[in-house]
Design an enzyme around this catalytic site. Structure first.
Site, PDB file in Angstrom:
ATOM      1  N   ASN A  38      -4.649   0.733   0.417  1.00  0.00           N
ATOM      2  CA  ASN A  38      -5.539  -0.423   0.477  1.00  0.00           C
ATOM      3  C   ASN A  38      -6.962   0.034   0.801  1.00  0.00           C
ATOM      4  OD1 ASN A  38      -3.025  -2.007   0.512  1.00  0.00           O
ATOM      5  ND2 ASN A  38      -2.934  -1.372   2.653  1.00  0.00           N
ATOM      6  N   GLY A  67       5.540   5.871   2.692  1.00  0.00           N
ATOM      7  CA  GLY A  67       4.794   6.818   3.493  1.00  0.00           C
ATOM      8  C   GLY A  67       3.435   6.257   3.856  1.00  0.00           C
ATOM      9  N   HIS A 117      -3.777  12.184  -0.005  1.00  0.00           N
ATOM     10  CA  HIS A 117      -3.215  11.461  -1.154  1.00  0.00           C
ATOM     11  C   HIS A 117      -3.796  10.037  -1.203  1.00  0.00           C
ATOM     12  CE1 HIS A 117       0.453  10.181  -3.640  1.00  0.00           C
ATOM     13  NE2 HIS A 117      -0.099   9.029  -3.279  1.00  0.00           N
ATOM     14  N   GLU A 118      -3.729   9.334  -0.070  1.00  0.00           N
ATOM     15  CA  GLU A 118      -4.235   7.959  -0.056  1.00  0.00           C
ATOM     16  C   GLU A 118      -5.744   7.916  -0.243  1.00  0.00           C
ATOM     17  OE1 GLU A 118      -1.976   5.768  -0.285  1.00  0.00           O
ATOM     18  OE2 GLU A 118      -0.412   7.218   0.172  1.00  0.00           O
ATOM     19  N   GLU A 165      -0.851   7.501  -9.226  1.00  0.00           N
ATOM     20  CA  GLU A 165       0.066   8.221  -8.347  1.00  0.00           C
ATOM     21  C   GLU A 165       0.162   9.710  -8.665  1.00  0.00           C
ATOM     22  OE1 GLU A 165       0.892   7.104  -5.702  1.00  0.00           O
ATOM     23  OE2 GLU A 165       0.807   4.925  -5.933  1.00  0.00           O
ATOM     24  N   HIS A 192      -6.745   7.954  -3.772  1.00  0.00           N
ATOM     25  CA  HIS A 192      -6.570   6.642  -4.394  1.00  0.00           C
ATOM     26  C   HIS A 192      -7.817   5.772  -4.277  1.00  0.00           C
ATOM     27  CE1 HIS A 192      -2.510   6.508  -5.774  1.00  0.00           C
ATOM     28  NE2 HIS A 192      -1.951   6.721  -4.592  1.00  0.00           N
TER      29      HIS A 192
END
Length: 838
Positions: free
Chosen positions: A272, A268, A302-303, A325, A306
């Protein structure tokens, strides 16, 4: 050691390497000028690593076409390379090692993926590494606990847009080529470095907060620019940066924030830092439902989570993959509700993400959230429903347990204490214990270090009831009490309960002197458990589910119904009756999408064999009626139209109508946008039932001469119900190494189309004969698609049982995949048999 085994790094050997090597800097120079030449398979890559060592020798990871030169501390060193590891010796306390090599362009989405756009012939490149594919692009220490400051220097054709984790600082060259050097990164792991290059379309923006400014960028292929709603993407990005900055009290640390949407992507998205990659499926070429927009927003957030959980603070080894995660999956929904317009995100989570967790957690290969990951192959397969959705569900329970304020204060301490470092479970628990004052060791043992789930049910009558749980764990949950009033199902009261044992007595008060019509365990979805409805509640749901004006509660009820159906406790026919009665009135399009998908799955996998054809016909009719009754131009209409297409692959009763609409001889429903995406769903259904020919498919492809159009056409051609066609698809999937990841998936889907075992079962024996060979010769991503996608869904487990018995020494990751497919088949056979006995 074979090259295949050498590539599969173990936890023990990487721990030993990081104990003797301290990495500081990496300079990576890539010459990508050959990319537009389809006959050139590789690119030049030169990496210089600076590190301290206490050992005389070590190895550096690289997967590619060639290693031509190794220089250790200024002197040429023999090239000792086994295809995966470069051995270097004669190390000093301080070292500089340069590796000159040739990497291979990828078509599998692993490493440096090369894509040629059929719309305009332009070439695009992007990288994808997690968990261990950066070694396909650069020589590196491929493990998360060896962070470095990375400097990328990229040479490409002039005019290409070139991106990496940091901003460019020097651009040189002239004529046909350009060389761009990027600023060094802050310390990061190799698997979250990133490069993208090509004539990408760019939209820019800015986020500013209290004097802190971040440059925003959104990118896609030039041919997708007309469909690219970058303004919405950047709006969600700003909302997320506002939320996480306040929540974590740690400014976004990575400078710019670019987001690039790329073709043929296996995931998905990927976090980075400074250059987040997304699947191009999040660019909506045609009509898209609000649920699709919600899903994209959730992934963006979500990203973004991170950037802190995973990038700023990184797990030491893949055992603690959940440390990033699970938190990101939780934060995607939490931030959607708190910071965007998608206030029903927890309903989507309860109905879709948790369904993934429940399924994974009932497999014989389930594992604790804090998993035992001995090697990279195991790590690759642990990007699953346990690590993501179960972990997020358990975190939601943790927030209920310690309180939201303590939870976020604990996160703030965790980031401040471990910024740019690596951690384990212990580090997080210490921070949360400081802020909550609770001993979290017992909680961790019960939730993070065990497998399986509880099933909660209610026993008794009147006010004295018992909550009974299998596989007991500590739960903090809510019990909702609902009554039918004036044609609506209304929550009248709720009870907060802490349970620990197999049986917990509770008092259920009457409402206006009468029993509740529906008692919903885990109302609010605070804990992770399957919930069963008692018979009185089930009868209420059958009558009145669509009258319940609470999206999350409806989502929990749909989830409970589906879990009971999967477990064989609720007859598939009864579940389908509830869907037929209430799905047309489901107002949340995300719930509707999931419910309709579950209904078709129940028809094809859980209905008794003798009843399946009739059930397929009944379901197609129900979907057709749902389409006719949906409001013109609504999201619901689009969802029903897609459901018609999926159902029509198994029954041709509506084929004439569908074909007439597609060719324009018959008007479709008012307001329904027959864009390319919907046309392909219907065309593939007609192909599976033999109602279109190859020439019709080619005409459709010519009208949609895009990446998506070509991929969909491959699936449609492979779907034609002819034994020769399916046999050709079978051979192509296993043997055509030129297929990209997306094209392979299309061939597999075509081979399986329509559930036509009569056309595919002759391949069953060949499947088992090919498993070991494909695992040893192909990448793990391609192997995984073949092992799972081509598994024969026969009438018994005898063949797979025989293979497992004969291959006890097969690679553990391969056996895991086969065991999981066997379990899916065994469940289907068990549930279908139960239908016959009813």
């Amino acid at each position: 050691m074979s090259a295949h085994n050498a590539a599969n790094l173990s936890r023990e050997e990487t721990a030993a390497r990081s104990s003797s090597i301290t990495l500081h800097d990496a300079r990576v120079e890539l010459d990508l000028t050959t990319a537009p030449d389809a006959d050139t398979t590789g690119f030049l890559t030169t990496t210089t690593l600076r590190f301290d060592a206490t050992a005389e020798s070590t190895w550096i990871d690289f997967l590619g076409e060639e290693v031509s030169r190794v220089i250790v501390n200024g002197a040429d060193h023999p090239v000792v390379w086994d295809g995966a590891r470069i051995t270097v010796s004669g190390l000093l306390s301080e070292n500089e090692v340069t590796v000159e090599a040739r990497g291979a362009y990828s078509r599998s989405g692993e490493g440096l993926h090369r894509f040629v756009d059929p719309a305009d012939g332009e070439t695009y490149l992007y990288t994808q590494y997690e968990p261990a594919d950066s070694r396909r692009v650069m020589a590196c220490f491929e493990q998360p606990d060896m962070k470095a400051r990375y400097t990328f220097v990229i040479t490409t054709p002039t005019g290409w847009r070139v991106l990496s984790n940091q901003r460019p600082v020097v651009t040189t060259g002239g004529g046909a080529t350009q060389t761009i050097e990027f600023a060094p990164t802050l310390p990061i792991s190799s698997y979250i470095t990133a490069v993208a290059a090509g004539p990408y379309h760019r939209v820019t923006g800015e986020w500013t907060r209290a004097g802190h400014s971040v440059e925003l960028g959104a990118f896609c292929r030039a041919s997708m620019a007309e469909h690219f709603d970058a303004a919405n993407i950047l709006e969600i990005t700003r909302q997320g940066l506002d939320f996480f900055t306040d929540a974590f009290l740690f400014d976004y640390p990575w400078g710019k924030y670019d987001q690039i949407f790329v073709p043929e992507y296996n995931l998905g998205a990927m976090e980075n830092p400074g250059l987040v990659t997304f699947t191009e499926a999040y660019i909506f070429r045609g009509a898209a439902t609000d649920a699709q927009h919600e899903g994209r927003a959730n992934t963006i957030l979500h990203e973004m989570a991170h950037m802190w959980f995973g990038d700023l603070v990184t797990m030491q080894w893949w055992d603690d993959l959940w440390l990033k995660e699970s938190f990101a999956d939780y934060m995607g929904s939490h931030a959607s509700v708190a910071a965007t317009r998608f206030h029903d995100a927890w309903a989507s989570f309860a109905n879709r993400r948790k369904a993934w967790a429940y399924q994974q957690d009932q497999l014989p290969t389930t594992h604790p959230i804090v998993a035992d990951i001995p090697d990279l192959e195991a790590a690759k397969l642990n990007f699953d429903g346990i690590t993501y959705a179960k972990g997020a569900s358990v975190l939601k329970q943790l927030v209920a347990y310690v309180g939201e304020e303590a939870f976020f204060r604990g996160a703030q301490i965790y980031f401040a204490r471990h910024a740019y470092g690596n951690t384990t479970l212990e580090d997080l628990l210490l921070a949360l214990e400081e802020t909550s004052g609770r001993d979290l060791r017992a909680w961790s043992r019960a939730w993070l270090e065990t497998t399986g789930m509880s099933t909660l049910s209610l026993e008794g009558a009147g006010e004295a009831r018992d909550i009974v749980q299998t596989d007991p764990r500590p739960h903090r949950l809510r019990v909702g009490l609902f009554r039918e009033e004036d044609g609506a199902l209304v929550r009248r009261e709720s009870i907060d309960v802490d349970i620990h044992q197999e049986r917990t007595s509770i008092s259920v008060p009457q409402i206006d002197g009468e029993e509740s019509d529906l008692i919903l365990l885990n109302d609010g979805d605070l804990t992770y458990a399957k919930v069963r409805l008692d018979e009185r509640s089930l009868r209420t749901v059958e009558r009145s589910l669509s009258s319940l004006d609470d999206t999350l509660a409806r989502g929990l009820i749909w989830s409970a119904l589906w879990n009971a159906t999967r477990d064989g406790e609720l007859a598939a026919s009864r579940f389908l009756d509830i869907v037929a009665r209430h799905a047309h009135a489901e107002t949340n399009v995300g719930l509707l999408t999931g419910v309709l998908a579950n209904a078709l799955f129940a028809v094809r996998h859980y209905v008794a064999d003798a009843d399946r054809d009739a059930a397929s016909a009944t379901w197609l009719d129900a979907a057709w009626q749902g389409l006719q009754g949906a409001a013109a131009g609504s999201d619901g209409q689009l969802v029903w139209a897609r459901a018609v297409g999926h159902a029509a692959a198994f029954d041709a009763a509506r084929a004439d109508d569908m074909r007439s609409i597609l060719i324009g001889d018959q008007a479709g429903p008012d307001g329904l946008p027959f864009d390319a995406d919907l046309r392909w769903i219907w065309t593939q259904a007609l192909a599976a039932t033999g109602r279109v020919e190859g020439a019709d498919i080619e005409a459709e492809r010519q009208s949609d001469n895009t990446m998506s159009g070509r991929t969909e056409a491959i699936q449609a051609h492979a779907s034609l119900p002819e034994r020769e066609v399916r046999a050709a698809a079978w051979t192509s999937a296993w043997e055509d190494t030129s297929l990209s990841n997306d094209h392979l998936a299309a061939v597999i889907a075509g081979f399986r189309a329509g559930g036509r075992r009569d056309l595919t079962q002759h391949c069953d024996d060949d499947y088992f004969a090919r498993l070991i060979g494909v695992w040893e010769s192909r990448s793990i991503e391609i192997s995984r698609r073949l092992v799972t996608g081509m598994f024969p869904s026969g009438d018994s487990t005898d063949a797979v049982d025989a293979w497992l018995a004969a291959h006890e020494d097969a690679p553990g990751a391969l056996r895991r995949l086969v065991i999981e497919q066997r379990d899916h088949l065994a469940r289907e056979l068990r549930v279908r048999a139960a239908q016959t006995q009813r």
